[in-house]
Design an enzyme around this catalytic site. Structure first.
Site, mmCIF file in Angstrom:
data_model
loop_
_atom_site.group_PDB
_atom_site.id
_atom_site.type_symbol
_atom_site.label_atom_id
_atom_site.label_comp_id
_atom_site.label_asym_id
_atom_site.label_seq_id
_atom_site.Cartn_x
_atom_site.Cartn_y
_atom_site.Cartn_z
ATOM 1 C CG HIS A 33 40.754 37.990 38.055
ATOM 2 N ND1 HIS A 33 40.614 37.449 39.317
ATOM 3 C CD2 HIS A 33 39.596 38.659 37.799
ATOM 4 C CE1 HIS A 33 39.439 37.778 39.809
ATOM 5 N NE2 HIS A 33 38.790 38.513 38.910
ATOM 6 C CB CYS A 34 38.344 34.313 34.037
ATOM 7 S SG CYS A 34 36.988 34.195 32.852
ATOM 8 C CB VAL A 35 35.672 39.570 34.332
ATOM 9 C CG1 VAL A 35 36.844 40.452 34.704
ATOM 10 C CG2 VAL A 35 35.543 39.469 32.808
ATOM 11 C CB SER A 65 37.391 32.722 40.277
ATOM 12 O OG SER A 65 38.402 31.976 40.920
#
Length: 432
Positions: free
Chosen positions: A285-287, A291
Protein backbone atom coordinates in the site's frame (compact mmCIF):
# COMPACT_ATOMS: atom_id res chain seq x y z
CA UNK A 1 -53.94 -22.81 -9.49
CA UNK A 2 -50.76 -22.44 -7.50
CA UNK A 3 -48.67 -22.18 -10.62
CA UNK A 4 -50.73 -19.26 -11.92
CA UNK A 5 -50.62 -17.31 -8.68
CA UNK A 6 -48.31 -14.34 -8.78
CA UNK A 7 -46.92 -12.56 -5.76
CA UNK A 8 -48.60 -9.26 -5.10
CA UNK A 9 -46.14 -6.42 -5.34
CA UNK A 10 -46.24 -4.02 -2.47
CA UNK A 11 -46.48 -0.40 -3.37
CA UNK A 12 -43.44 1.54 -2.32
CA UNK A 13 -44.07 4.28 0.16
CA UNK A 14 -43.49 7.60 -1.45
CA UNK A 15 -40.66 9.43 0.25
CA UNK A 16 -40.84 13.19 0.45
CA UNK A 17 -38.53 14.84 -2.02
CA UNK A 18 -35.73 16.84 -0.47
CA UNK A 19 -35.26 20.41 -1.51
CA UNK A 20 -32.18 20.94 -3.69
CA UNK A 21 -29.16 22.34 -1.89
CA UNK A 22 -27.60 25.60 -2.87
CA UNK A 23 -23.85 25.87 -3.40
CA UNK A 24 -23.17 26.75 0.29
CA UNK A 25 -25.52 24.23 1.94
CA UNK A 26 -24.77 20.66 2.93
CA UNK A 27 -26.06 17.76 4.99
CA UNK A 28 -23.93 17.41 8.12
CA UNK A 29 -22.99 14.22 9.97
CA UNK A 30 -26.20 14.45 12.02
CA UNK A 31 -28.32 14.37 8.86
CA UNK A 32 -29.40 17.99 9.19
CA UNK A 33 -29.13 20.78 6.64
CA UNK A 34 -26.37 23.21 7.45
CA UNK A 35 -24.65 26.22 5.88
CA UNK A 36 -20.98 27.00 5.30
CA UNK A 37 -21.39 30.40 6.96
CA UNK A 38 -22.46 28.64 10.18
CA UNK A 39 -19.22 26.72 10.53
CA UNK A 40 -18.39 28.52 13.80
CA UNK A 41 -21.83 28.15 15.36
CA UNK A 42 -22.76 25.57 18.01
CA UNK A 43 -19.19 24.50 18.76
CA UNK A 44 -19.62 23.26 22.33
CA UNK A 45 -16.74 20.80 22.08
CA UNK A 46 -14.41 23.46 20.67
CA UNK A 47 -15.45 25.96 23.34
CA UNK A 48 -14.85 23.40 26.04
CA UNK A 49 -11.46 22.55 24.58
CA UNK A 50 -10.41 26.22 24.46
CA UNK A 51 -11.54 26.74 28.06
CA UNK A 52 -9.57 23.76 29.29
CA UNK A 53 -6.54 24.87 27.27
CA UNK A 54 -6.68 28.40 28.75
CA UNK A 55 -6.99 27.01 32.28
CA UNK A 56 -4.09 24.57 31.61
CA UNK A 57 -6.30 21.51 31.99
CA UNK A 58 -5.77 18.36 29.97
CA UNK A 59 -8.20 17.36 27.23
CA UNK A 60 -9.71 13.92 27.16
CA UNK A 61 -9.05 11.85 24.00
CA UNK A 62 -12.79 11.62 23.35
CA UNK A 63 -13.07 15.40 23.33
CA UNK A 64 -10.18 15.73 20.87
CA UNK A 65 -11.79 13.19 18.54
CA UNK A 66 -15.11 15.03 18.64
CA UNK A 67 -13.36 18.33 17.87
CA UNK A 68 -11.52 16.80 14.90
CA UNK A 69 -14.73 15.19 13.63
CA UNK A 70 -16.54 18.55 13.87
CA UNK A 71 -13.75 20.38 12.05
CA UNK A 72 -13.53 17.76 9.27
CA UNK A 73 -17.32 17.78 8.85
CA UNK A 74 -17.58 21.59 8.61
CA UNK A 75 -14.50 22.19 6.48
CA UNK A 76 -16.22 22.51 3.10
CA UNK A 77 -16.04 24.57 -0.06
CA UNK A 78 -19.05 25.88 -2.03
CA UNK A 79 -19.93 23.63 -4.96
CA UNK A 80 -22.78 22.93 -7.35
CA UNK A 81 -25.67 21.09 -5.65
CA UNK A 82 -24.16 21.43 -2.21
CA UNK A 83 -20.87 22.26 -0.50
CA UNK A 84 -18.18 19.60 -0.86
CA UNK A 85 -16.25 18.22 2.08
CA UNK A 86 -12.50 18.89 2.12
CA UNK A 87 -10.17 16.28 3.53
CA UNK A 88 -8.29 18.00 6.32
CA UNK A 89 -5.12 15.98 5.71
CA UNK A 90 -4.41 17.80 2.42
CA UNK A 91 -4.12 21.21 4.08
CA UNK A 92 -0.88 20.96 6.18
CA UNK A 93 1.46 20.44 3.18
CA UNK A 94 -0.08 23.41 1.34
CA UNK A 95 0.62 25.70 4.29
CA UNK A 96 3.71 24.31 6.00
CA UNK A 97 5.94 23.42 3.02
CA UNK A 98 6.35 27.01 1.66
CA UNK A 99 6.79 28.35 5.20
CA UNK A 100 9.50 25.81 6.08
CA UNK A 101 11.40 26.30 2.83
CA UNK A 102 11.37 30.10 3.13
CA UNK A 103 12.54 29.91 6.76
CA UNK A 104 15.31 27.50 5.75
CA UNK A 105 16.50 30.04 3.17
CA UNK A 106 17.33 32.66 5.80
CA UNK A 107 20.50 31.00 7.05
CA UNK A 108 22.61 27.91 6.52
CA UNK A 109 21.98 26.57 10.05
CA UNK A 110 18.25 27.10 9.72
CA UNK A 111 18.38 25.17 6.47
CA UNK A 112 20.12 22.23 8.15
CA UNK A 113 17.57 22.14 10.99
CA UNK A 114 14.50 22.46 8.78
CA UNK A 115 15.63 20.03 6.07
CA UNK A 116 16.57 17.48 8.74
CA UNK A 117 13.28 17.82 10.59
CA UNK A 118 11.05 17.51 7.52
CA UNK A 119 11.80 13.80 6.85
CA UNK A 120 11.50 13.07 10.57
CA UNK A 121 8.06 14.69 10.74
CA UNK A 122 6.94 12.87 7.59
CA UNK A 123 8.08 9.50 8.98
CA UNK A 124 6.39 10.21 12.30
CA UNK A 125 3.11 11.00 10.57
CA UNK A 126 3.48 7.90 8.39
CA UNK A 127 3.91 5.55 11.34
CA UNK A 128 1.08 7.29 13.17
CA UNK A 129 -1.41 6.72 10.34
CA UNK A 130 0.01 3.31 9.40
CA UNK A 131 -0.39 2.04 12.94
CA UNK A 132 -4.02 3.14 12.99
CA UNK A 133 -4.59 1.63 9.52
CA UNK A 134 -6.09 4.88 8.28
CA UNK A 135 -6.19 6.31 4.79
CA UNK A 136 -4.66 9.76 4.42
CA UNK A 137 -4.23 12.23 1.58
CA UNK A 138 -1.31 13.93 3.35
CA UNK A 139 1.45 12.29 1.32
CA UNK A 140 -0.40 12.54 -1.99
CA UNK A 141 -0.98 16.23 -1.30
CA UNK A 142 2.65 16.68 -0.25
CA UNK A 143 3.94 14.99 -3.40
CA UNK A 144 1.75 16.87 -5.85
CA UNK A 145 2.25 20.21 -4.14
CA UNK A 146 6.02 19.64 -3.98
CA UNK A 147 6.09 19.06 -7.73
CA UNK A 148 4.10 22.22 -8.39
CA UNK A 149 5.99 24.38 -5.92
CA UNK A 150 9.43 23.26 -7.12
CA UNK A 151 8.38 24.03 -10.68
CA UNK A 152 7.07 27.45 -9.57
CA UNK A 153 10.35 28.32 -7.82
CA UNK A 154 12.26 27.17 -10.90
CA UNK A 155 10.24 29.49 -13.14
CA UNK A 156 10.40 32.45 -10.76
CA UNK A 157 13.99 32.25 -9.49
CA UNK A 158 16.09 30.14 -11.89
CA UNK A 159 14.77 30.78 -15.41
CA UNK A 160 15.07 34.62 -15.23
CA UNK A 161 18.83 34.32 -14.65
CA UNK A 162 19.22 33.40 -18.33
CA UNK A 163 21.13 30.13 -17.99
CA UNK A 164 18.17 27.90 -18.89
CA UNK A 165 17.23 27.73 -22.57
CA UNK A 166 13.74 27.19 -24.00
CA UNK A 167 14.55 23.62 -25.03
CA UNK A 168 15.70 22.73 -21.51
CA UNK A 169 12.60 24.32 -20.03
CA UNK A 170 10.39 22.41 -22.48
CA UNK A 171 12.06 19.09 -21.57
CA UNK A 172 11.56 19.74 -17.86
CA UNK A 173 7.92 20.73 -18.42
CA UNK A 174 7.27 17.59 -20.47
CA UNK A 175 8.82 15.51 -17.69
CA UNK A 176 6.45 17.12 -15.17
CA UNK A 177 3.39 16.35 -17.28
CA UNK A 178 4.55 12.76 -17.84
CA UNK A 179 4.90 12.33 -14.07
CA UNK A 180 1.33 13.51 -13.55
CA UNK A 181 0.08 11.23 -16.33
CA UNK A 182 1.86 8.19 -14.87
CA UNK A 183 0.57 9.03 -11.39
CA UNK A 184 -2.96 9.27 -12.75
CA UNK A 185 -2.59 5.82 -14.27
CA UNK A 186 -1.03 4.42 -11.09
CA UNK A 187 -3.87 5.86 -9.02
CA UNK A 188 -6.43 3.81 -10.92
CA UNK A 189 -7.78 0.42 -9.89
CA UNK A 190 -4.79 -1.69 -8.78
CA UNK A 191 -6.75 -4.91 -9.33
CA UNK A 192 -9.43 -4.96 -6.66
CA UNK A 193 -11.30 -8.23 -6.18
CA UNK A 194 -14.99 -7.38 -6.26
CA UNK A 195 -17.28 -9.98 -4.65
CA UNK A 196 -20.14 -8.98 -6.94
CA UNK A 197 -18.08 -9.64 -10.08
CA UNK A 198 -16.45 -12.84 -8.85
CA UNK A 199 -16.15 -15.65 -11.38
CA UNK A 200 -17.84 -18.11 -9.04
CA UNK A 201 -21.09 -17.78 -7.16
CA UNK A 202 -20.71 -19.80 -3.97
CA UNK A 203 -23.65 -21.21 -2.07
CA UNK A 204 -24.26 -20.51 1.60
CA UNK A 205 -23.05 -23.99 2.57
CA UNK A 206 -19.78 -23.42 0.70
CA UNK A 207 -19.37 -20.06 2.42
CA UNK A 208 -19.84 -21.62 5.84
CA UNK A 209 -17.38 -24.40 4.96
CA UNK A 210 -14.73 -21.95 3.78
CA UNK A 211 -15.18 -19.75 6.83
CA UNK A 212 -14.89 -22.76 9.14
CA UNK A 213 -11.78 -24.03 7.35
CA UNK A 214 -10.27 -20.54 7.40
CA UNK A 215 -10.74 -20.39 11.17
CA UNK A 216 -9.23 -23.84 11.64
CA UNK A 217 -6.20 -22.91 9.52
CA UNK A 218 -5.80 -19.69 11.45
CA UNK A 219 -5.58 -21.65 14.68
CA UNK A 220 -3.39 -24.43 13.32
CA UNK A 221 -0.78 -22.77 11.10
CA UNK A 222 1.68 -19.94 11.61
CA UNK A 223 1.75 -16.84 9.45
CA UNK A 224 -2.00 -16.24 9.50
CA UNK A 225 -3.91 -13.20 10.61
CA UNK A 226 -6.93 -13.10 12.86
CA UNK A 227 -9.28 -12.09 10.05
CA UNK A 228 -9.20 -15.59 8.59
CA UNK A 229 -7.12 -14.67 5.54
CA UNK A 230 -4.28 -17.14 5.20
CA UNK A 231 -0.75 -16.07 4.44
CA UNK A 232 0.18 -19.52 3.07
CA UNK A 233 -0.26 -19.81 -0.68
CA UNK A 234 0.47 -22.08 -3.59
CA UNK A 235 1.96 -20.62 -6.76
CA UNK A 236 -0.45 -20.56 -9.69
CA UNK A 237 2.34 -20.82 -12.20
CA UNK A 238 4.36 -23.45 -10.34
CA UNK A 239 4.43 -26.58 -12.51
CA UNK A 240 5.42 -28.74 -9.56
CA UNK A 241 2.43 -27.60 -7.56
CA UNK A 242 4.59 -26.64 -4.59
CA UNK A 243 2.91 -25.00 -1.63
CA UNK A 244 3.83 -22.69 1.17
CA UNK A 245 1.88 -24.94 3.48
CA UNK A 246 4.00 -26.99 5.92
CA UNK A 247 4.59 -30.64 5.19
CA UNK A 248 1.66 -32.80 6.13
CA UNK A 249 -0.84 -29.99 5.72
CA UNK A 250 -4.42 -31.26 5.28
CA UNK A 251 -4.98 -28.94 2.31
CA UNK A 252 -3.07 -27.81 -0.75
CA UNK A 253 -5.48 -25.08 -1.76
CA UNK A 254 -4.27 -22.79 -4.51
CA UNK A 255 -6.58 -20.01 -3.44
CA UNK A 256 -7.50 -18.54 -0.07
CA UNK A 257 -10.81 -17.53 1.37
CA UNK A 258 -11.06 -13.95 2.68
CA UNK A 259 -13.61 -13.77 5.46
CA UNK A 260 -13.77 -9.97 5.32
CA UNK A 261 -14.44 -9.63 1.58
CA UNK A 262 -16.41 -12.90 1.44
CA UNK A 263 -14.67 -14.15 -1.69
CA UNK A 264 -12.17 -16.72 -2.89
CA UNK A 265 -8.82 -15.04 -3.25
CA UNK A 266 -6.38 -16.12 -6.00
CA UNK A 267 -2.74 -16.81 -5.25
CA UNK A 268 -0.56 -13.79 -4.42
CA UNK A 269 -3.64 -11.68 -3.68
CA UNK A 270 -3.84 -10.08 -0.25
CA UNK A 271 -6.34 -8.16 1.80
CA UNK A 272 -5.30 -4.54 2.37
CA UNK A 273 -6.36 -3.48 5.85
CA UNK A 274 -6.09 0.20 4.90
CA UNK A 275 -8.19 0.03 1.72
CA UNK A 276 -10.41 -2.68 3.22
CA UNK A 277 -10.44 -4.85 0.08
CA UNK A 278 -8.46 -7.64 -1.54
CA UNK A 279 -6.01 -6.80 -4.34
CA UNK A 280 -4.64 -9.10 -7.04
CA UNK A 281 -0.89 -9.67 -6.73
CA UNK A 282 -0.67 -6.98 -4.09
CA UNK A 283 2.81 -5.50 -3.71
CA UNK A 284 2.21 -2.89 -0.99
CA UNK A 285 0.00 0.00 0.00
CA UNK A 286 1.68 3.19 -1.21
CA UNK A 287 0.89 6.32 0.80
CA UNK A 288 2.26 8.55 -1.99
CA UNK A 289 -0.65 7.60 -4.25
CA UNK A 290 -3.06 6.71 -1.41
CA UNK A 291 -3.75 3.37 -3.03
CA UNK A 292 -2.43 -0.14 -3.29
CA UNK A 293 0.13 -1.23 -5.86
CA UNK A 294 -1.16 -4.39 -7.46
CA UNK A 295 -1.45 -6.34 -10.66
CA UNK A 296 -3.15 -3.61 -12.70
CA UNK A 297 -1.07 -0.56 -11.74
CA UNK A 298 2.37 -1.93 -10.81
CA UNK A 299 3.82 -1.08 -14.21
CA UNK A 300 2.49 2.49 -14.06
CA UNK A 301 3.92 2.84 -10.56
CA UNK A 302 7.40 1.84 -11.74
CA UNK A 303 7.09 4.16 -14.74
CA UNK A 304 6.09 7.07 -12.49
CA UNK A 305 9.13 6.46 -10.26
CA UNK A 306 11.47 6.31 -13.26
CA UNK A 307 10.15 9.50 -14.87
CA UNK A 308 10.24 11.31 -11.54
CA UNK A 309 13.87 10.37 -10.90
CA UNK A 310 14.99 11.47 -14.36
CA UNK A 311 13.05 14.74 -14.22
CA UNK A 312 14.17 15.54 -10.69
CA UNK A 313 17.86 14.93 -11.43
CA UNK A 314 17.58 17.04 -14.57
CA UNK A 315 15.93 19.91 -12.68
CA UNK A 316 18.53 19.76 -9.90
CA UNK A 317 21.33 19.87 -12.47
CA UNK A 318 19.86 22.91 -14.24
CA UNK A 319 19.36 24.77 -10.95
CA UNK A 320 22.85 24.11 -9.60
CA UNK A 321 24.40 25.04 -12.94
CA UNK A 322 22.57 28.39 -12.71
CA UNK A 323 23.23 29.42 -9.10
CA UNK A 324 26.71 27.82 -8.75
CA UNK A 325 28.45 28.40 -12.05
CA UNK A 326 31.71 26.75 -13.13
CA UNK A 327 31.28 23.93 -10.62
CA UNK A 328 30.29 20.33 -11.03
CA UNK A 329 26.90 19.24 -9.74
CA UNK A 330 28.29 17.19 -6.86
CA UNK A 331 30.71 19.93 -5.79
CA UNK A 332 28.07 22.67 -6.01
CA UNK A 333 25.71 20.60 -3.89
CA UNK A 334 28.11 20.69 -0.92
CA UNK A 335 30.17 23.81 -1.64
CA UNK A 336 28.57 26.85 -3.22
CA UNK A 337 30.10 30.02 -1.72
CA UNK A 338 27.96 33.13 -1.62
CA UNK A 339 24.71 31.29 -2.23
CA UNK A 340 23.10 32.76 0.92
CA UNK A 341 24.12 36.32 0.03
CA UNK A 342 21.12 36.54 -2.30
CA UNK A 343 17.69 35.42 -1.08
CA UNK A 344 16.69 34.21 -4.55
CA UNK A 345 19.75 31.97 -4.78
CA UNK A 346 19.27 30.83 -1.18
CA UNK A 347 15.67 29.77 -1.84
CA UNK A 348 16.70 27.93 -5.02
CA UNK A 349 19.54 26.18 -3.17
CA UNK A 350 17.18 25.16 -0.35
CA UNK A 351 14.68 23.76 -2.85
CA UNK A 352 17.52 21.83 -4.48
CA UNK A 353 18.39 20.14 -1.20
CA UNK A 354 14.72 19.42 -0.52
CA UNK A 355 14.48 17.82 -3.97
CA UNK A 356 17.64 15.81 -3.29
CA UNK A 357 16.14 14.38 -0.10
CA UNK A 358 12.89 13.41 -1.84
CA UNK A 359 14.78 12.00 -4.83
CA UNK A 360 17.02 9.89 -2.60
CA UNK A 361 13.98 8.37 -0.90
CA UNK A 362 12.28 7.62 -4.22
CA UNK A 363 15.51 6.17 -5.61
CA UNK A 364 15.65 3.72 -2.69
CA UNK A 365 12.03 2.66 -3.34
CA UNK A 366 12.82 2.29 -7.05
CA UNK A 367 15.88 0.14 -6.31
CA UNK A 368 13.88 -2.16 -4.02
CA UNK A 369 11.21 -2.49 -6.68
CA UNK A 370 13.75 -3.43 -9.36
CA UNK A 371 15.26 -6.08 -7.09
CA UNK A 372 11.86 -7.55 -6.23
CA UNK A 373 10.81 -7.69 -9.87
CA UNK A 374 14.08 -9.39 -10.81
CA UNK A 375 13.40 -12.12 -8.23
CA UNK A 376 9.62 -12.15 -8.89
CA UNK A 377 8.60 -11.35 -5.33
CA UNK A 378 6.27 -8.69 -4.01
CA UNK A 379 7.03 -6.43 -1.07
CA UNK A 380 4.28 -8.15 0.90
CA UNK A 381 5.94 -11.55 0.32
CA UNK A 382 9.34 -10.09 1.29
CA UNK A 383 8.00 -8.78 4.59
CA UNK A 384 6.38 -12.13 5.32
CA UNK A 385 9.61 -13.99 4.52
CA UNK A 386 11.60 -11.70 6.82
CA UNK A 387 9.14 -12.23 9.67
CA UNK A 388 9.05 -15.99 9.25
CA UNK A 389 12.80 -16.18 8.50
CA UNK A 390 12.24 -18.08 5.27
CA UNK A 391 13.74 -17.70 1.81
CA UNK A 392 17.26 -16.74 0.82
CA UNK A 393 18.48 -13.37 2.06
CA UNK A 394 21.40 -11.37 0.68
CA UNK A 395 22.94 -8.01 1.62
CA UNK A 396 21.36 -7.90 5.11
CA UNK A 397 17.87 -8.58 3.79
CA UNK A 398 18.00 -6.05 0.95
CA UNK A 399 17.56 -8.95 -1.48
CA UNK A 400 15.05 -11.65 -0.50
CA UNK A 401 14.43 -14.62 -2.78
CA UNK A 402 11.57 -16.84 -1.66
CA UNK A 403 12.28 -19.21 -4.57
CA UNK A 404 8.61 -19.90 -5.08
CA UNK A 405 7.88 -17.71 -8.09
CA UNK A 406 11.43 -17.08 -9.33
CA UNK A 407 11.79 -18.29 -12.93
CA UNK A 408 14.99 -16.47 -13.83
CA UNK A 409 15.80 -12.84 -14.52
CA UNK A 410 14.42 -12.62 -18.09
CA UNK A 411 11.28 -14.66 -17.45
CA UNK A 412 10.55 -12.67 -14.30
CA UNK A 413 10.72 -9.38 -16.19
CA UNK A 414 8.67 -10.83 -19.03
CA UNK A 415 5.99 -11.86 -16.58
CA UNK A 416 6.04 -8.38 -15.03
CA UNK A 417 5.71 -6.75 -18.45
CA UNK A 418 2.57 -8.79 -19.14
CA UNK A 419 0.81 -8.19 -15.82
CA UNK A 420 -2.93 -7.76 -16.14
CA UNK A 421 -3.07 -9.00 -19.75
CA UNK A 422 -4.14 -12.56 -19.01
CA UNK A 423 -6.97 -13.92 -16.90
CA UNK A 424 -6.35 -17.07 -14.90
CA UNK A 425 -9.13 -19.57 -14.26
CA UNK A 426 -8.94 -22.53 -11.96
CA UNK A 427 -11.10 -25.63 -11.75
CA UNK A 428 -13.82 -25.83 -9.14
CA UNK A 429 -11.99 -28.50 -7.15
CA UNK A 430 -9.30 -25.95 -6.24
CA UNK A 431 -11.74 -23.81 -4.29
CA UNK A 432 -11.69 -25.88 -1.11
Amino acid sequence: MKGSMKPVKKKKTEEPELEPLCCCEYIDRNGEKNHVAACLCDCQDLDEGCDRWITCKSLQPETCERIMDTISDRLRIPWLRGAKKVNISIIPPLVLLPVFLHVASWHFLLGVVVLTSLPVLALWYYYLTHRRKEQTLFFLSLGLFSLGYMYYVFLQEVVPKGRVGPVQLAVLTCGLFLILLALYRAKKNPGYLNPASSDRALSSSQLELLNRKGQEKTKGFPGTDTSGSLNNRTAKDDPRGSSRMPAGSPTKAKEDWCAKCQLVRPARAWHCRICGICVRRMDHHCVWINSCVGESNHQAFILALLIFLLTSVYGITLTLDTICRDRSVFTALFYCPGVYANYSSALSFTCVWYSVIITAGMAYIFLIQLINISYNVTEREVQQALRQKTGRRLLCGLIVDTGQYNRGFLRNWHQFSTLGTRAFHHPAEDIV
